[in-house]
Design a protein around this motif. Structure first.
Motif, PDB file in Angstrom:
ATOM      1  N   ASP A   1      51.108  19.163 -13.972  1.00 41.12           N
ATOM      2  CA  ASP A   1      50.791  17.808 -14.391  1.00 41.12           C
ATOM      3  C   ASP A   1      51.836  16.843 -13.857  1.00 41.12           C
ATOM      4  O   ASP A   1      52.753  17.226 -13.119  1.00 41.12           O
ATOM      5  CB  ASP A   1      50.637  17.725 -15.916  1.00 41.12           C
ATOM      6  CG  ASP A   1      51.926  18.039 -16.678  1.00 41.12           C
ATOM      7  OD1 ASP A   1      53.041  17.920 -16.110  1.00 41.12           O
ATOM      8  OD2 ASP A   1      51.814  18.409 -17.869  1.00 41.12           O
TER       9      ASP A   1
ATOM     10  N   GLN B   1      35.610  16.352 -11.333  1.00 44.69           N
ATOM     11  CA  GLN B   1      34.542  15.384 -11.118  1.00 44.69           C
ATOM     12  C   GLN B   1      33.749  15.733  -9.859  1.00 44.69           C
ATOM     13  O   GLN B   1      34.295  16.240  -8.889  1.00 44.69           O
ATOM     14  CB  GLN B   1      35.119  13.975 -10.971  1.00 44.69           C
ATOM     15  CG  GLN B   1      35.864  13.473 -12.196  1.00 44.69           C
ATOM     16  CD  GLN B   1      36.379  12.065 -11.997  1.00 44.69           C
ATOM     17  OE1 GLN B   1      35.690  11.210 -11.456  1.00 44.69           O
ATOM     18  NE2 GLN B   1      37.611  11.817 -12.407  1.00 44.69           N
TER      19      GLN B   1
ATOM     20  N   LEU C   1      44.019  11.552  -6.805  1.00 43.29           N
ATOM     21  CA  LEU C   1      44.472  10.556  -7.774  1.00 43.29           C
ATOM     22  C   LEU C   1      45.009   9.288  -7.129  1.00 43.29           C
ATOM     23  O   LEU C   1      44.898   8.209  -7.704  1.00 43.29           O
ATOM     24  CB  LEU C   1      45.561  11.142  -8.680  1.00 43.29           C
ATOM     25  CG  LEU C   1      45.083  11.888  -9.931  1.00 43.29           C
ATOM     26  CD1 LEU C   1      44.460  13.235  -9.561  1.00 43.29           C
ATOM     27  CD2 LEU C   1      46.204  12.083 -10.929  1.00 43.29           C
TER      28      LEU C   1
ATOM     29  N   THR D   1      33.864  17.902 -21.146  1.00 39.29           N
ATOM     30  CA  THR D   1      35.190  18.161 -20.593  1.00 39.29           C
ATOM     31  C   THR D   1      35.553  19.630 -20.740  1.00 39.29           C
ATOM     32  O   THR D   1      36.140  20.238 -19.837  1.00 39.29           O
ATOM     33  CB  THR D   1      36.233  17.287 -21.287  1.00 39.29           C
ATOM     34  OG1 THR D   1      35.919  15.903 -21.059  1.00 39.29           O
ATOM     35  CG2 THR D   1      37.633  17.569 -20.755  1.00 39.29           C
TER      36      THR D   1
ATOM     37  N   ASN E   1      49.348  22.715 -15.858  1.00 35.50           N
ATOM     38  CA  ASN E   1      47.959  22.362 -16.125  1.00 35.50           C
ATOM     39  C   ASN E   1      47.211  23.619 -16.575  1.00 35.50           C
ATOM     40  O   ASN E   1      47.711  24.737 -16.409  1.00 35.50           O
ATOM     41  CB  ASN E   1      47.305  21.777 -14.868  1.00 35.50           C
ATOM     42  CG  ASN E   1      47.507  20.273 -14.750  1.00 35.50           C
ATOM     43  OD1 ASN E   1      47.655  19.574 -15.742  1.00 35.50           O
ATOM     44  ND2 ASN E   1      47.516  19.774 -13.519  1.00 35.50           N
TER      45      ASN E   1
ATOM     46  N   ARG F   1      41.248   8.679  -8.662  1.00 35.56           N
ATOM     47  CA  ARG F   1      40.711   9.222  -9.909  1.00 35.56           C
ATOM     48  C   ARG F   1      41.871   9.549 -10.849  1.00 35.56           C
ATOM     49  O   ARG F   1      42.337  10.688 -10.907  1.00 35.56           O
ATOM     50  CB  ARG F   1      39.909  10.493  -9.647  1.00 35.56           C
ATOM     51  CG  ARG F   1      38.696  10.314  -8.756  1.00 35.56           C
ATOM     52  CD  ARG F   1      38.114  11.678  -8.455  1.00 35.56           C
ATOM     53  NE  ARG F   1      36.892  11.606  -7.674  1.00 35.56           N
ATOM     54  CZ  ARG F   1      36.269  12.682  -7.197  1.00 35.56           C
ATOM     55  NH1 ARG F   1      36.764  13.889  -7.438  1.00 35.56           N
ATOM     56  NH2 ARG F   1      35.157  12.548  -6.503  1.00 35.56           N
ATOM     57  N   PRO F   2      42.363   8.598 -11.597  1.00 32.68           N
ATOM     58  CA  PRO F   2      43.571   8.815 -12.400  1.00 32.68           C
ATOM     59  C   PRO F   2      43.415   9.841 -13.508  1.00 32.68           C
ATOM     60  O   PRO F   2      44.412  10.344 -14.034  1.00 32.68           O
ATOM     61  CB  PRO F   2      43.864   7.424 -12.973  1.00 32.68           C
ATOM     62  CG  PRO F   2      42.565   6.699 -12.906  1.00 32.68           C
ATOM     63  CD  PRO F   2      41.866   7.214 -11.698  1.00 32.68           C
ATOM     64  N   ASP F   3      42.180  10.201 -13.877  1.00 32.20           N
ATOM     65  CA  ASP F   3      41.973  11.142 -14.980  1.00 32.20           C
ATOM     66  C   ASP F   3      41.838  12.589 -14.506  1.00 32.20           C
ATOM     67  O   ASP F   3      41.635  13.484 -15.328  1.00 32.20           O
ATOM     68  CB  ASP F   3      40.723  10.754 -15.780  1.00 32.20           C
ATOM     69  CG  ASP F   3      40.864   9.398 -16.448  1.00 32.20           C
ATOM     70  OD1 ASP F   3      42.009   9.033 -16.802  1.00 32.20           O
ATOM     71  OD2 ASP F   3      39.849   8.710 -16.615  1.00 32.20           O
ATOM     72  N   GLU F   4      41.942  12.834 -13.210  1.00 31.15           N
ATOM     73  CA  GLU F   4      41.801  14.190 -12.696  1.00 31.15           C
ATOM     74  C   GLU F   4      43.056  15.043 -12.982  1.00 31.15           C
ATOM     75  O   GLU F   4      44.154  14.516 -13.183  1.00 31.15           O
ATOM     76  CB  GLU F   4      41.577  14.162 -11.177  1.00 31.15           C
ATOM     77  CG  GLU F   4      40.134  13.951 -10.776  1.00 31.15           C
ATOM     78  CD  GLU F   4      39.293  15.218 -10.883  1.00 31.15           C
ATOM     79  OE1 GLU F   4      39.752  16.193 -11.519  1.00 31.15           O
ATOM     80  OE2 GLU F   4      38.183  15.218 -10.327  1.00 31.15           O
ATOM     81  N   SER F   5      42.875  16.343 -12.989  1.00 30.63           N
ATOM     82  CA  SER F   5      43.995  17.294 -13.018  1.00 30.63           C
ATOM     83  C   SER F   5      43.656  18.412 -12.032  1.00 30.63           C
ATOM     84  O   SER F   5      43.308  19.516 -12.436  1.00 30.63           O
ATOM     85  CB  SER F   5      44.211  17.849 -14.426  1.00 30.63           C
ATOM     86  OG  SER F   5      43.019  18.416 -14.944  1.00 30.63           O
TER      87      SER F   5
ATOM     88  N   ASP G   1      49.776  16.489 -10.248  1.00 34.57           N
ATOM     89  CA  ASP G   1      48.570  15.659 -10.240  1.00 34.57           C
ATOM     90  C   ASP G   1      48.810  14.335  -9.514  1.00 34.57           C
ATOM     91  O   ASP G   1      47.997  13.902  -8.698  1.00 34.57           O
ATOM     92  CB  ASP G   1      48.116  15.359 -11.673  1.00 34.57           C
ATOM     93  CG  ASP G   1      47.527  16.574 -12.366  1.00 34.57           C
ATOM     94  OD1 ASP G   1      47.081  17.498 -11.669  1.00 34.57           O
ATOM     95  OD2 ASP G   1      47.519  16.593 -13.608  1.00 34.57           O
TER      96      ASP G   1
END
Length: 366
Positions: free
Chosen positions: A344, A274, A328, A286, A350, A335-339, A322
């Motif tokens: 992971d 992001q 995160l 994505t 990842n 940002r809980p959707d980051e990797s 992550d």
């Protein structure tokens, strides 16, 4: 409830959208599949490191993954002045002691982070302190901290982030106002060297790969400080990567940095998908973001692998999994959707993990 909650203050990464070069061989990389992630410490051509905080020492899953993957540990917060320096120039190294003891008990070497940072210490080392007292307490802080772990630390980030945000000169701060722009840095390195002659002493900075002008200013600073007699032993590039920078930009910086002949530490690696800030919406898919991410991490790992062995100090990610990343965590970017790191939440690979494996095992581009 977490003990010792940090107040993290990481800067936004450069975010200049560009098209990914069609010839970029990492761009087509797919997420790793199959068996669990092999231990990173068995793959990297140097110590593999991650960060940790005292509240994580009580998390069995975190401890298990650190033991599996790491050979080096960097305290994320416990050695910053926010935690160690109190009113009246008092010192509290108890949280740092816990991290160093954990590392010792688990066979990990420790990289100290950080002694002098423009962002902290100004409430105690303020402009009202007489200059003689300021200098004496500056020396005492560094000497007390470094000598406390003499012979037990692989290295220290002695001065952290001295270059201006855009690379145009150096940061004005409470240290430079009292001791001189170059003077405070030379003095810090001299005090650290006297306190532990065997630790590798680093100048550590971010956005060196992301902003070529900043990378050039940083390397010129290293050269100048060395000429002034500062016992700099290594270069720390934080590598909070902007995944949209042009292909080849990371390689160019690493080549320039290597020319100084000093050990290089990839000291705080992460690679968010992001963007931070900006006026325009991010219209990348994505899949495009993932391709950019894998490409840039692969390029960094290849450029690091190309260094002479003696210049590969360590390869450290800013968070092992992550869920350990400041990007995160709720007190960070949330940002809980980051990797943004190699593993992971469960400790599996990842997508960028395979790019690092390929680079470090010579399979990149095959």
């Amino acid at each position: 409830m977490r003990a010792d909650p940090p107040r993290l203050n990481r800067r936004a990464l450069l975010a200049a959208p560009i098209a990914l070069a069609a010839c970029d061989r990492f761009a087509a990389a797919e997420p790793a599949a199959g068996p669990p992630a092999a231990p990173l410490k068995s793959i990297t051509p140097c110590p593999f490191g991650a960060i940790g905080m005292t509240w994580q020492l009580d998390q069995a899953d975190w401890v298990e993954q650190v033991r599996r993957h790491c050979s080096q540990l960097t305290p994320e917060w416990e050695q910053k002045m926010e935690r160690t320096l109190g009113p009246g120039f008092t010192h509290d190294f108890s949280a740092s002691d816990r991290m160093v003891a954990f590392a010792r008990d688990n066979g990990l070497r420790v990289h100290g982070h950080t002694l002098i940072w423009y962002s902290q210490g100004g409430d105690v080392f303020n402009d009202d302190v007489p200059r003689a007292r300021f200098a004496a307490e500056f020396d005492r802080y560094i000497s007390s901290f470094v000598s406390r772990y003499r012979g037990r630390m692989a290295g220290w980030d002695v001065v952290n982030e001295p270059v201006a945000e855009d690379g145009d000169g150096l940061r004005d701060c409470h240290w430079s106002r009292a001791l001189g722009m170059d003077g405070y840095m030379v003095r810090a390195f001299e005090q650290a060297r006297a306190a532990d002659p065997d630790a590798v002493l680093f100048l550590n900075e971010y956005n060196l790969e992301n902003i070529p002008r900043k990378g050039a200013t940083f390397l010129k600073l290293v050269e100048r400080l060395l000429k002034l007699g500062a016992p700099i032993g290594g270069i720390g590039t934080q590598s909070h990567l902007n995944i949209e920078i042009p292909a080849g930009q990371i390689t160019a910086f690493m080549r320039d940095a290597a020319s100084l002949g000093l050990p290089i530490h990839i000291s705080e690696l992460d690679f968010p998908m992001q963007r931070d800030g900006g006026q325009l919406p991010d219209l990348r898919s994505t899949a495009e973001r993932r391709a950019q991410q894998v490409a840039r991490v692969g390029e960094l790992a290849e450029a690091f692998m190309a260094l002479p062995q003696r210049q590969r100090y360590a390869f450290t990610t800013w968070g092992l999994r992550d869920i350990d990343s400041w990007l995160l965590r709720e007190e960070g970017k949330n940002r809980p959707d980051e990797s943004p790191v190699l593993l992971d939440a469960a400790g599996g690979p990842n997508p960028a993990y395979q790019a690092v494996v390929d680079a470090f095992t010579g399979r990149a581009g095959a």
